[in-house]
Design a protein around this motif. Structure first.
Motif, short mmCIF file in Angstrom:
data_model
loop_
_atom_site.label_atom_id
_atom_site.label_comp_id
_atom_site.label_asym_id
_atom_site.label_seq_id
_atom_site.Cartn_x
_atom_site.Cartn_y
_atom_site.Cartn_z
N LYS A 82 81.56 61.72 34.56
CA LYS A 82 82.15 61.88 33.23
C LYS A 82 83.66 61.59 33.24
O LYS A 82 84.18 60.95 32.34
N ILE A 83 84.35 62.10 34.25
CA ILE A 83 85.80 61.90 34.37
C ILE A 83 86.02 60.93 35.52
O ILE A 83 85.84 61.28 36.68
N LYS A 84 86.39 59.73 35.21
CA LYS A 84 86.53 58.68 36.22
C LYS A 84 87.74 58.92 37.12
O LYS A 84 88.70 59.59 36.75
N GLY A 85 87.65 58.38 38.32
CA GLY A 85 88.77 58.43 39.27
C GLY A 85 88.77 59.70 40.10
O GLY A 85 87.84 60.51 40.07
N ASN A 86 89.85 59.85 40.86
CA ASN A 86 89.97 60.99 41.77
C ASN A 86 90.04 62.32 41.03
O ASN A 86 89.60 63.34 41.55
N ALA A 87 90.58 62.31 39.81
CA ALA A 87 90.69 63.56 39.04
C ALA A 87 89.30 64.13 38.75
O ALA A 87 89.08 65.34 38.88
N GLY A 88 88.36 63.28 38.39
CA GLY A 88 87.00 63.73 38.14
C GLY A 88 86.31 64.22 39.39
O GLY A 88 85.58 65.21 39.38
N LEU A 89 86.57 63.53 40.49
CA LEU A 89 85.98 63.93 41.76
C LEU A 89 86.51 65.29 42.19
O LEU A 89 85.73 66.18 42.57
N ILE A 90 87.81 65.47 42.09
CA ILE A 90 88.43 66.75 42.46
C ILE A 90 87.94 67.86 41.53
O ILE A 90 87.61 68.96 41.99
N ALA A 91 87.88 67.58 40.24
CA ALA A 91 87.41 68.59 39.28
C ALA A 91 85.95 68.97 39.56
O ALA A 91 85.58 70.15 39.52
N GLY A 92 85.12 67.99 39.87
CA GLY A 92 83.72 68.25 40.19
C GLY A 92 83.57 69.08 41.45
O GLY A 92 82.75 70.00 41.52
N MET A 93 84.35 68.75 42.45
CA MET A 93 84.29 69.49 43.71
C MET A 93 84.77 70.94 43.52
O MET A 93 84.16 71.87 44.05
N ALA A 94 85.83 71.10 42.76
CA ALA A 94 86.36 72.45 42.51
C ALA A 94 85.36 73.28 41.70
O ALA A 94 85.03 74.41 42.07
N ALA A 95 84.85 72.69 40.63
CA ALA A 95 83.88 73.41 39.78
C ALA A 95 82.62 73.73 40.57
O ALA A 95 82.10 74.86 40.51
N GLY A 96 82.11 72.76 41.30
CA GLY A 96 80.91 72.97 42.09
C GLY A 96 81.08 74.05 43.14
O GLY A 96 80.19 74.90 43.33
N SER A 97 82.22 74.05 43.82
CA SER A 97 82.49 75.06 44.85
C SER A 97 82.55 76.45 44.25
O SER A 97 81.97 77.40 44.80
N ILE A 98 83.23 76.58 43.14
CA ILE A 98 83.38 77.89 42.49
C ILE A 98 82.05 78.41 41.95
O ILE A 98 81.68 79.55 42.19
N VAL A 99 81.32 77.55 41.24
CA VAL A 99 80.06 78.00 40.66
C VAL A 99 79.03 78.30 41.75
O VAL A 99 78.28 79.28 41.66
N LYS A 100 79.00 77.49 42.80
CA LYS A 100 78.10 77.77 43.93
C LYS A 100 78.41 79.14 44.53
O LYS A 100 77.51 79.95 44.75
N ALA A 101 79.68 79.40 44.79
CA ALA A 101 80.08 80.69 45.40
C ALA A 101 79.78 81.85 44.46
O ALA A 101 79.31 82.91 44.91
N LEU A 102 80.02 81.67 43.17
CA LEU A 102 79.71 82.74 42.21
C LEU A 102 78.21 83.02 42.16
O LEU A 102 77.78 84.18 42.18
N PHE A 103 77.42 81.96 42.10
CA PHE A 103 75.96 82.14 42.06
C PHE A 103 75.48 82.87 43.31
O PHE A 103 74.75 83.86 43.22
N MET A 104 75.91 82.38 44.48
CA MET A 104 75.45 82.99 45.73
C MET A 104 76.00 84.40 45.89
O MET A 104 75.32 85.29 46.40
N GLY A 105 77.23 84.60 45.44
CA GLY A 105 77.82 85.93 45.53
C GLY A 105 77.07 86.95 44.70
O GLY A 105 76.81 88.07 45.15
#
Length: 176
Positions: free
Chosen positions: A96-119
């Motif tokens: 959805k968000i092209k370039g490195n900004a989208g990649l970084i945003a996806g990685m940050a969001a994915g990491s946080i939501v994964k940790a919240l879910f598992m936590g």
């Protein structure tokens, strides 16, 4: 959706890397976790979200087969879902968000939501209900492992994936 031979091969190579890293799990989750998270992200970016999801489902099973942890057997589905959350977030946000900004945003969001879910699911619900009485004093360690440690390893894995992905996407683009 059709999965190509190239996608299968890419996923198989990344699975092999995951399996080798899982032999170091008893050494440190800070070795294994980031490597597996990086492989999940690279699979999603390089071979597609479906391949990242397939790897997300297989790696907890191989981890259990290698380590044989009784706690792991009870939480395999939750680890699968946590991995899928990371893969889907990276895939969708980076698309959805092209370039490195989208990649970084996806990685940050994915990491946080994964940790919240598992936590929440593993650390606050499953472990307290499944832990034998003799292991109750170690509950805090297990809860940290499946919450804070998951966030740290997902973030480190995201950084590794980002570093690897930058030159890798150029190679993939040249091959196509």
């Amino acid at each position: 959706m059709k999965i190509t031979t190239k996608q299968i091969t890419t996923t198989a190579v990344l699975l092999a890397i995951c399996i080798v890293s899982q032999f170091f799990k008893n050494t440190s989750v800070y070795i294994t976790g980031p490597i597996i998270n990086a492989c999940l992200i690279i699979a999603a970016l390089g071979a597609g979200m479906a391949c990242g999801i397939i790897l997300s489902v297989i790696t907890p099973v191989t981890s259990f087969l290698i380590t044989g942890s009784p706690i792991m057997s009870a939480i395999i589905p939750c680890v699968m879902i946590g991995n899928i959350i990371l893969v889907v977030a990276v895939s969708l946000i980076a698309k959805k968000i092209k370039g490195n900004a989208g990649l970084i945003a996806g990685m940050a969001a994915g990491s946080i939501v994964k940790a919240l879910f598992m936590g929440v699911v593993i650390a606050l619900v499953l472990i307290p209900s499944l832990l034998p009485e003799a292991m109750v004093p170690k509950m805090a360690v297990f809860q940290t492992t499946f919450s804070v440690t998951q966030l740290i390893t997902a973030v480190i894995g995201s950084v590794l994936a980002f570093i690897i992905w930058i030159p890798l996407k150029k190679v993939i683009a040249e091959q196509n």
